[in-house]
Structures are given as structure tokens and as C-alpha cells.
Design a protein around this motif. Structure first.
Motif, PDB file in Angstrom:
ATOM      1  N   TYR A 198       0.835  -1.207   0.000  1.00 51.40           N
ATOM      2  CA  TYR A 198       0.000   0.000   0.000  1.00 51.40           C
ATOM      3  C   TYR A 198       0.869   1.256   0.000  1.00 51.40           C
ATOM      4  N   TYR A 254     -11.541  -6.284  -5.748  1.00 49.60           N
ATOM      5  CA  TYR A 254     -12.177  -5.319  -4.842  1.00 49.60           C
ATOM      6  C   TYR A 254     -12.425  -5.913  -3.461  1.00 49.60           C
ATOM      7  N   LEU A 293      -9.135  -6.239  -1.780  1.00 46.04           N
ATOM      8  CA  LEU A 293      -8.742  -4.886  -1.372  1.00 46.04           C
ATOM      9  C   LEU A 293      -9.382  -4.527  -0.029  1.00 46.04           C
ATOM     10  N   LEU A 294     -10.673  -4.812   0.088  1.00 48.28           N
ATOM     11  CA  LEU A 294     -11.433  -4.492   1.301  1.00 48.28           C
ATOM     12  C   LEU A 294     -10.868  -5.209   2.525  1.00 48.28           C
ATOM     13  N   TYR A 323      -6.737  -4.201   2.922  1.00 47.89           N
ATOM     14  CA  TYR A 323      -6.421  -2.806   3.267  1.00 47.89           C
ATOM     15  C   TYR A 323      -7.482  -2.131   4.135  1.00 47.89           C
ATOM     16  N   SER A 366      -9.110   0.843   1.701  1.00 47.01           N
ATOM     17  CA  SER A 366      -9.685   0.562   0.381  1.00 47.01           C
ATOM     18  C   SER A 366     -10.555   1.726  -0.096  1.00 47.01           C
ATOM     19  N   ARG A 371      -4.450  -4.307  -5.847  1.00 46.49           N
ATOM     20  CA  ARG A 371      -3.746  -4.087  -4.576  1.00 46.49           C
ATOM     21  C   ARG A 371      -2.229  -4.033  -4.689  1.00 46.49           C
TER      22      ARG A 371
END
Length: 379
Positions: A84, A301, A304-305, A308, A313, A353
């Protein structure tokens, strides 16, 4: 002042070279030793610090960059992942370098890596990786990874190289480029049997052809944000509903899951086994292997949630929203097509990501730059 600016650009170029070497082999059978990886990581952080400290910043730009770094640090502390941070570094360092130079650096590095991986596989140094690939309702097909862990990873690498090339060429794209892209797309499909990349490639080809026309520009101008919102909502809501919904909603989720080769049911495993945090966590996919006998989550997605967190996200999704709006305003339609095709890819592959796949994070610089009346030229 001129020397400082030139040095800043050199450090920015080296930053992109380093992160491409670090992550370029991630989806292949080639492994970079941990010691070398750590050296590359520290070297990339050093290049980032040198580059950003050698350029002028307005108060507004500096505040936005600091905000991004604070979020990135919070995600790093929570999830223990440097990925990230590097995404945010790549966006912020664009203050020191133009889009064309950054894209050219990424393109050259990825092309070299692709050639190395395919060559080593053809000489049997690493596996050719012939695989029987499930195509959901369409049955089975034989694809080749040519040194990549899955044929889809090879297809994705070739596709992304093509869209980076279009971003570099921009207004100089011609019929010859379209024709070569179509040939590469057909070869890519023949080798990998990746339907996702084939359909996405045709989408990009159509968009590239119509973006010169007024009607095509209108479609992009008014359709980009709604398309982005639909992609994000489908990607996050359907996997959640997969286990929770009943009746009609469940039938919709099951139908979409079948079309996308089980990607939503795979992603739904995360909702069942992991809590959603604010700033992310280490997603140990071995837990999924233990409970379900399968540990691959291809929905970018949902990963990602969980990886992160809600805030981590959300910031990424907001950056894309902001960037799309800014690029529409600047009539940067080629960049827009590249970002939209990449975000659609994120529904089907865990692509967003990590800088191993993602290159579109450089356009988040639009957020750092903010609203300027006089936009500096990209090149």
C-alpha cells in the motif's frame, strides 16, 4: 535549481525500475530471494525520499501527499504490508516526473521481464505450465502459462503491456497500432485461453477506435463514472449476497457467479472467514484452503477491502473516482480507457492491490495535483 529537478527525475525513474524488479516476477515461477527483495525495498524508499525532497511543493500539494502517507502508514501498521505504501509512493513521486516518462519506464521493465520469463520457460528452466483451465459454463480449455503461475497471469501481463503502450502513444495511435493489438490479442487468447482478457481487449479496441469521434467522447465523458460505480458495487455486493441472500437476489448472484467462473463464490469465502477491519490485515489464504480446499480469490475489490480495510480501500476507490473526473475534464481519453479497462479487470483478477499488476496508481497524482487552472503538459 535545474540540477535538482534533473536529479529528482533520475531518482523517480530509478524508483519505478526498482519496484518493477521487486514485483515483476511475483506471478511467475521465478522467486527473488528475501535479502535482495529487502535491499530493493529500502533502495526504492531512498529514491522516493530523494526525489520528493528535490522538488518544489505548494502547501496544498504537500498536505494532500502527507494525508496519503498517513493513511498508507496506518495500513502498513495494521496489515504489515508494504504494498500500500508503494502504491502511494508511486502516485506522489509523479510530482517529480511526467506521465510519459513513468509509463515508458514501467513498459520497458515489464517487457524485459515478460521476455525473460517466457524465454526461461521455453528453455525449460521454469515450467511451461500447461493447464486445463475451467471456463465455468463453457467447460474446460488447455492454456499455457509460459513461466507464469496461471495462464491468466500471462494473458494479463501481455494485456497490460498493450494498454501501457497506448498510454505512451496517446494521440499518435493509428490503424497499424490497432491491427497489431488485434493480432496480439488473438495470439494471447490462443496461448492462454483467457476469455476475460480477450473480451477486455476487444472492449479497449472499440473504445480506442471511437474515442476520436464526438459520440465516442460523449460515451466516455458521461459513462465513465457510472461504469466505475457499477463495477465496484457488483464486485463488493454480489460476493456478500452470495451466502446471505435468498430468492431472486440469490438467483442473480448464482447466475453472475456462473458467468464469471465462480469468482463471486470464491470471494464470498473472505466474508465468511475474516473480519472487516479499518486499516487492513494479513489475509492468510491458507485458512481458506483448510476450510474450502481452495484459496484463490480473483476479485480485486473484495481482496482490497479485507487486505487494506474499510478506510484503506475507500481511499483507493476515492482516488480512482477523483482521477476519472479529472481526466474527463482534461479530455485525456486514452488514460481514461486504460484506467476503466484496468478497473473492470479488477472484478475478475486480484490486480488492484499490488504494483505487480497495477500501473494506474500513477494517475492518482491527479489528487495530489488538485484543481489547477493551468495544467502542466504531460509531455
Amino acid at each position: 535549481k535545474m540540477i535538482m529537478e534533473r536529479n529528482s527525475k533520475i531518482f523517480a525513474v530509478f524508483f519505478f525500475i526498482l519496484i518493477e524488479v521487486m514485483y515483476g516476477f511475483e506471478l511467475t515461477f521465478i522467486r527473488i530471494p528475501n535479502g535482495i527483495y529487502t535491499i530493493l525495498l529500502y533502495a526504492s524508499v531512498f529514491c522516493f525520499i530523494c526525489a520528493v525532497s528535490m522538488t518544489k511543493w505548494t502547501v496544498s500539494e504537500a498536505m494532500r501527499a502527507i494525508f496519503m502517507l498517513i493513511i498508507a502508514l496506518a495500513v502498513y501498521i495494521s496489515s504489515k504490508e508494504s504494498l500500500y505504501l508503494l502504491l502511494m509512493f508511486a502516485a506522489i513521486i509523479m510530482h517529480c516526473i511526467d506521465y510519459k516518462k513513468a509509463l515508458t519506464t514501467i513498459f520497458v521493465m515489464r517487457l524485459i521481464i515478460l521476455i525473460i520469463v517466457i524465454t526461461l520457460s521455453l528453455f525449460s528452466v521454469i515450467p511451461v505450465n500447461q493447464m486445463i483451465v475451467s471456463k465455468g459454463a463453457s467447460g474446460l480449455a488447455t492454456g499455457y502459462g509460459l513461466g507464469y503461475i496461471h495462464p491468466n497471469d500471462l494473458a494479463q501481463a501481455v494485456f497490460i503491456l498493450c494498454i501501457i503502450y497506448f498510454c505512451i502513444k496517446k494521440k499518435k495511435i493509428n490503424i497499424q497500432n490497432w491491427s497489431i493489438f488485434l493480432i496480439v490479442t488473438l495470439i494471447n487468447y490462443f496461448v492462454t485461453k483467457s476469455r476475460t482478457i480477450f473480451i477486455l481487449s476487444i472492449f479497449v479496441l472499440v473504445e480506442l477506435i471511437i474515442q476520436n469521434k464526438k459520440m465516442g467522447q460523449k460515451v466516455l465523458k458521461y459513462g465513465a463514472i457510472p461504469l466505475y460505480i457499477v463495477v465496484v458495487l457488483i464486485s463488493l455486493i454480489i460476493p456478500y449476497l452470495y451466502n446471505e441472500a435468498t430468492g431472486f437476489l440469490q438467483r442473480v448472484a448464482f447466475t453472475l457467479n456462473g458467468i464469471l467462473s465462480g469468482r463471486f463464490s470464491d470471494a464470498s469465502m473472505l466474508f465468511q472467514r475474516f473480519p472487516i477491519t479499518l486499516f487492513g490485515q494479513i489475509v492468510n489464504t491458507n485458512i481458506l484452503q483448510y476450510f474450502y480446499g481452495y484459496n484463490v480469490v480473483d476479485n480485486g475489490y473484495v481482496f482490497l477491502l479485507f487486505n487494506y480495510g474499510i478506510i484503506g480501500s475507500f481511499i483507493i476507490l476515492f482516488m480512482y473516482f477523483y482521477t476519472i473526473k479529472r481526466l474527463i475534464k482534461q479530455k485525456e481519453y486514452i488514460y481514461l480507457i486504460a484506467i476503466l479497462s484496468f478497473l473492470i479487470l479488477g472484478m475478475m483478477e486480484n490486480a488492484i492491490r499490488t504494483v505487480a499488476v497495477n500501473f494506474t496508481m500513477i494517475f492518482w497524482y491527479e489528487f495530489v495535483r488538485g484543481h489547477y487552472k493551468n495544467i502542466e503538459p504531460f509531455y
